[in-house]
Design a protein around this motif. Structure first.
Motif, PDB file in Angstrom:
ATOM      1  N   LEU A  96       1.054  -1.267  -0.260  1.00 18.34           N
ATOM      2  CA  LEU A  96      -0.278   0.394  -0.048  1.00 18.34           C
ATOM      3  C   LEU A  96       0.716   0.912   0.344  1.00 18.34           C
ATOM      4  O   LEU A  96       0.536   2.208   0.125  1.00 18.34           O
ATOM      5  CB  LEU A  96      -0.911   0.086   1.689  1.00 18.34           C
ATOM      6  N   SER A  97       2.035   1.417  -0.396  1.00 16.74           N
ATOM      7  CA  SER A  97       2.337   2.091   0.599  1.00 16.74           C
ATOM      8  C   SER A  97       3.612   3.071  -1.151  1.00 16.74           C
ATOM      9  O   SER A  97       3.725   2.192  -2.137  1.00 16.74           O
ATOM     10  CB  SER A  97       4.724   2.186   0.851  1.00 16.74           C
ATOM     11  N   PRO A  98       3.430   4.225  -1.544  1.00 16.46           N
ATOM     12  CA  PRO A  98       3.023   4.689  -2.658  1.00 16.46           C
ATOM     13  C   PRO A  98       5.355   4.695  -3.212  1.00 16.46           C
ATOM     14  O   PRO A  98       4.913   4.459  -4.077  1.00 16.46           O
ATOM     15  CB  PRO A  98       3.644   6.067  -2.207  1.00 16.46           C
ATOM     16  N   ILE A  99       5.503   4.701  -1.939  1.00 14.17           N
ATOM     17  CA  ILE A  99       7.031   4.211  -2.491  1.00 14.17           C
ATOM     18  C   ILE A  99       7.536   3.303  -1.631  1.00 14.17           C
ATOM     19  O   ILE A  99       6.737   2.253  -0.641  1.00 14.17           O
ATOM     20  CB  ILE A  99       8.283   5.159  -2.170  1.00 14.17           C
ATOM     21  N   ARG A 100       7.788   1.811  -2.507  1.00  8.76           N
ATOM     22  CA  ARG A 100       8.717   0.433  -2.230  1.00  8.76           C
ATOM     23  C   ARG A 100       9.714   0.541  -0.856  1.00  8.76           C
ATOM     24  O   ARG A 100      10.298   1.599  -0.377  1.00  8.76           O
ATOM     25  CB  ARG A 100       9.650   0.442  -3.059  1.00  8.76           C
ATOM     26  N   VAL A 101       9.143  -0.235  -0.113  1.00  8.21           N
ATOM     27  CA  VAL A 101       9.474   0.553   1.865  1.00  8.21           C
ATOM     28  C   VAL A 101      11.070   0.325   1.935  1.00  8.21           C
ATOM     29  O   VAL A 101      11.687   0.907   2.286  1.00  8.21           O
ATOM     30  CB  VAL A 101       8.673  -0.304   2.722  1.00  8.21           C
ATOM     31  N   SER A 102      12.120  -0.770   0.562  1.00  7.37           N
ATOM     32  CA  SER A 102      12.942  -0.247   0.729  1.00  7.37           C
ATOM     33  C   SER A 102      13.755   0.642   0.854  1.00  7.37           C
ATOM     34  O   SER A 102      15.469   0.778   0.643  1.00  7.37           O
ATOM     35  CB  SER A 102      13.515  -1.750   0.198  1.00  7.37           C
ATOM     36  N   TRP A 138      18.169  10.327   2.631  1.00  5.75           N
ATOM     37  CA  TRP A 138      19.584  10.765   1.311  1.00  5.75           C
ATOM     38  C   TRP A 138      19.018  13.151   1.610  1.00  5.75           C
ATOM     39  O   TRP A 138      20.004  13.781   1.668  1.00  5.75           O
ATOM     40  CB  TRP A 138      19.536  10.132   0.472  1.00  5.75           C
ATOM     41  N   GLY A 139      17.577  12.867   1.674  1.00  5.08           N
ATOM     42  CA  GLY A 139      17.551  14.245   1.287  1.00  5.08           C
ATOM     43  C   GLY A 139      17.136  14.798   2.302  1.00  5.08           C
ATOM     44  O   GLY A 139      18.158  15.807   2.700  1.00  5.08           O
ATOM     45  N   ASP A 140      18.013  14.001   3.541  1.00  7.21           N
ATOM     46  CA  ASP A 140      17.867  14.549   4.776  1.00  7.21           C
ATOM     47  C   ASP A 140      19.300  14.918   4.660  1.00  7.21           C
ATOM     48  O   ASP A 140      20.027  15.732   6.132  1.00  7.21           O
ATOM     49  CB  ASP A 140      17.018  13.887   5.952  1.00  7.21           C
ATOM     50  N   THR A 185      12.633   4.929   3.321  1.00  8.65           N
ATOM     51  CA  THR A 185      13.878   5.084   4.389  1.00  8.65           C
ATOM     52  C   THR A 185      15.215   5.906   4.057  1.00  8.65           C
ATOM     53  O   THR A 185      15.380   6.788   4.309  1.00  8.65           O
ATOM     54  CB  THR A 185      14.236   4.309   5.827  1.00  8.65           C
ATOM     55  N   LYS A 186      15.568   5.574   2.621  1.00  5.58           N
ATOM     56  CA  LYS A 186      16.857   5.374   2.167  1.00  5.58           C
ATOM     57  C   LYS A 186      16.764   7.324   1.318  1.00  5.58           C
ATOM     58  O   LYS A 186      17.274   8.046   1.312  1.00  5.58           O
ATOM     59  CB  LYS A 186      16.866   4.476   0.898  1.00  5.58           C
ATOM     60  N   ALA A 222      17.475  -2.810  13.696  1.00  2.00           N
ATOM     61  CA  ALA A 222      18.174  -2.894  13.463  1.00  2.00           C
ATOM     62  C   ALA A 222      18.446  -3.530  11.797  1.00  2.00           C
ATOM     63  O   ALA A 222      18.590  -3.347  10.832  1.00  2.00           O
ATOM     64  CB  ALA A 222      19.965  -3.376  13.073  1.00  2.00           C
ATOM     65  N   HIS A 223      18.012  -4.798  12.264  1.00  4.58           N
ATOM     66  CA  HIS A 223      17.079  -5.734  10.811  1.00  4.58           C
ATOM     67  C   HIS A 223      16.646  -4.843   9.957  1.00  4.58           C
ATOM     68  O   HIS A 223      16.327  -5.229   8.154  1.00  4.58           O
ATOM     69  CB  HIS A 223      16.420  -7.104  11.449  1.00  4.58           C
ATOM     70  N   SER A 224      15.626  -4.347   9.684  1.00  2.00           N
ATOM     71  CA  SER A 224      15.015  -3.314   9.095  1.00  2.00           C
ATOM     72  C   SER A 224      15.426  -3.194   8.055  1.00  2.00           C
ATOM     73  O   SER A 224      15.123  -2.519   6.886  1.00  2.00           O
ATOM     74  CB  SER A 224      13.456  -2.611   9.756  1.00  2.00           C
ATOM     75  N   TYR A 225      16.753  -1.824   8.453  1.00  3.08           N
ATOM     76  CA  TYR A 225      17.153  -0.939   8.142  1.00  3.08           C
ATOM     77  C   TYR A 225      18.527  -0.955   7.667  1.00  3.08           C
ATOM     78  O   TYR A 225      19.192  -0.324   6.520  1.00  3.08           O
ATOM     79  CB  TYR A 225      17.302   0.050   8.390  1.00  3.08           C
ATOM     80  N   THR A 226      19.325  -2.804   7.799  1.00  5.13           N
ATOM     81  CA  THR A 226      21.102  -2.117   7.334  1.00  5.13           C
ATOM     82  C   THR A 226      20.161  -3.426   6.034  1.00  5.13           C
ATOM     83  O   THR A 226      21.484  -3.330   4.922  1.00  5.13           O
ATOM     84  CB  THR A 226      21.060  -3.337   8.094  1.00  5.13           C
ATOM     85  N   THR A 227      18.859  -3.065   5.293  1.00  8.02           N
ATOM     86  CA  THR A 227      18.730  -4.379   3.933  1.00  8.02           C
ATOM     87  C   THR A 227      18.503  -3.492   3.537  1.00  8.02           C
ATOM     88  O   THR A 227      17.854  -2.974   2.147  1.00  8.02           O
ATOM     89  CB  THR A 227      17.788  -5.706   4.451  1.00  8.02           C
ATOM     90  N   VAL A 228      17.895  -2.162   3.446  1.00  5.74           N
ATOM     91  CA  VAL A 228      17.628  -0.969   3.221  1.00  5.74           C
ATOM     92  C   VAL A 228      18.901  -0.273   2.605  1.00  5.74           C
ATOM     93  O   VAL A 228      18.904   0.165   1.359  1.00  5.74           O
ATOM     94  CB  VAL A 228      16.631   0.352   4.155  1.00  5.74           C
TER      95      VAL A 228
END
Length: 202
Positions: free
Chosen positions: A38-44, A52-54, A47-48, A196-202
């Motif tokens: 349902l996310s407009p942007i792929r979840v993977s 990166w904009g941040d 965050t990235k 960490a598991h959720s975002y190290t794969t991002v």
């Protein structure tokens, strides 16, 4: 000027660090309710993309202090405005992403979001609130630097407290009170997924 510029740049960069946490919270929420589709942007990439904009906003605003110290205050102001504009665009895009996801989730709720122990609505409202506060602060800062040293905001110190200090303090309080700790629960039966598991794969 040196100590003043350094203290000012630290105040200026604070919301950028708030933003990274806010971006990751939305990604965590989407994972928790099994709403990746349902996310407009792929979840993977979600965050990235925003982090990166941040980082770009942080780098641009951070380099403004060195230009001011080297005697280029005009270019320093230009960099600050550019960095704030990047932050404003990134946060606006993030806000739209969160709203679109929430609308889709209400129209096609997942089995996970229907569980009573998953406060996804409260978490989204919290994200809306802190995002609105940071957006307000970013708009104020852009106006402040565009108007320059002789402008009303810099000539009246109270505006800094009203449109910067109060919103940022409110972000901390809101995030503390409504911190979505339930999102740290595992998505499977065994529970316990490390952050960490959720975002190290991002």
């Amino acid at each position: 000027m040196g100590p003043y510029i350094l203290s000012n740049i630290f105040v200026l960069l604070g919301p950028t660090l708030f933003a990274a946490t806010i971006y990751m919270t939305l990604g965590r929420l989407i994972h928790r309710v099994h709403g990746e589709h349902l996310s407009p942007i792929r979840v993977s990439r979600l965050t990235k993309t925003f982090v990166w904009g941040d980082v770009l906003s942080f780098a641009v605003q951070g380099n403004s202090s060195s230009l001011s110290v080297l005697g280029y205050p005009k270019w320093g102001n230009v960099l600050v405005i550019a960095g704030l504009a990047i932050q404003l665009v990134s946060f606006s895009f993030f806000w739209v992403t969160a709203i679109v996801f929430a609308r889709r989730l209400r129209q096609s709720p997942t089995s996970e979001c229907l569980k009573p122990g998953v406060p996804w609505k409260q978490s989204l409202h919290m994200l809306y609130a802190v995002s609105a506060l940071i957006l307000t602060r970013s708009v104020f800062r852009i106006i402040e630097y565009v108007m320059g040293n002789d402008g009303y905001p810099l000539m009246h110190e109270c505006t800094l407290y009203i449109f910067d200090s109060v919103p940022m303090a409110s972000v901390m309080v809101i995030f503390f009170v409504w911190y979505p700790d339930q999102l740290s629960l595992d998505l499977s039966v065994d529970r316990g997924i490390p952050l960490a598991h959720s975002y190290t794969t991002v």
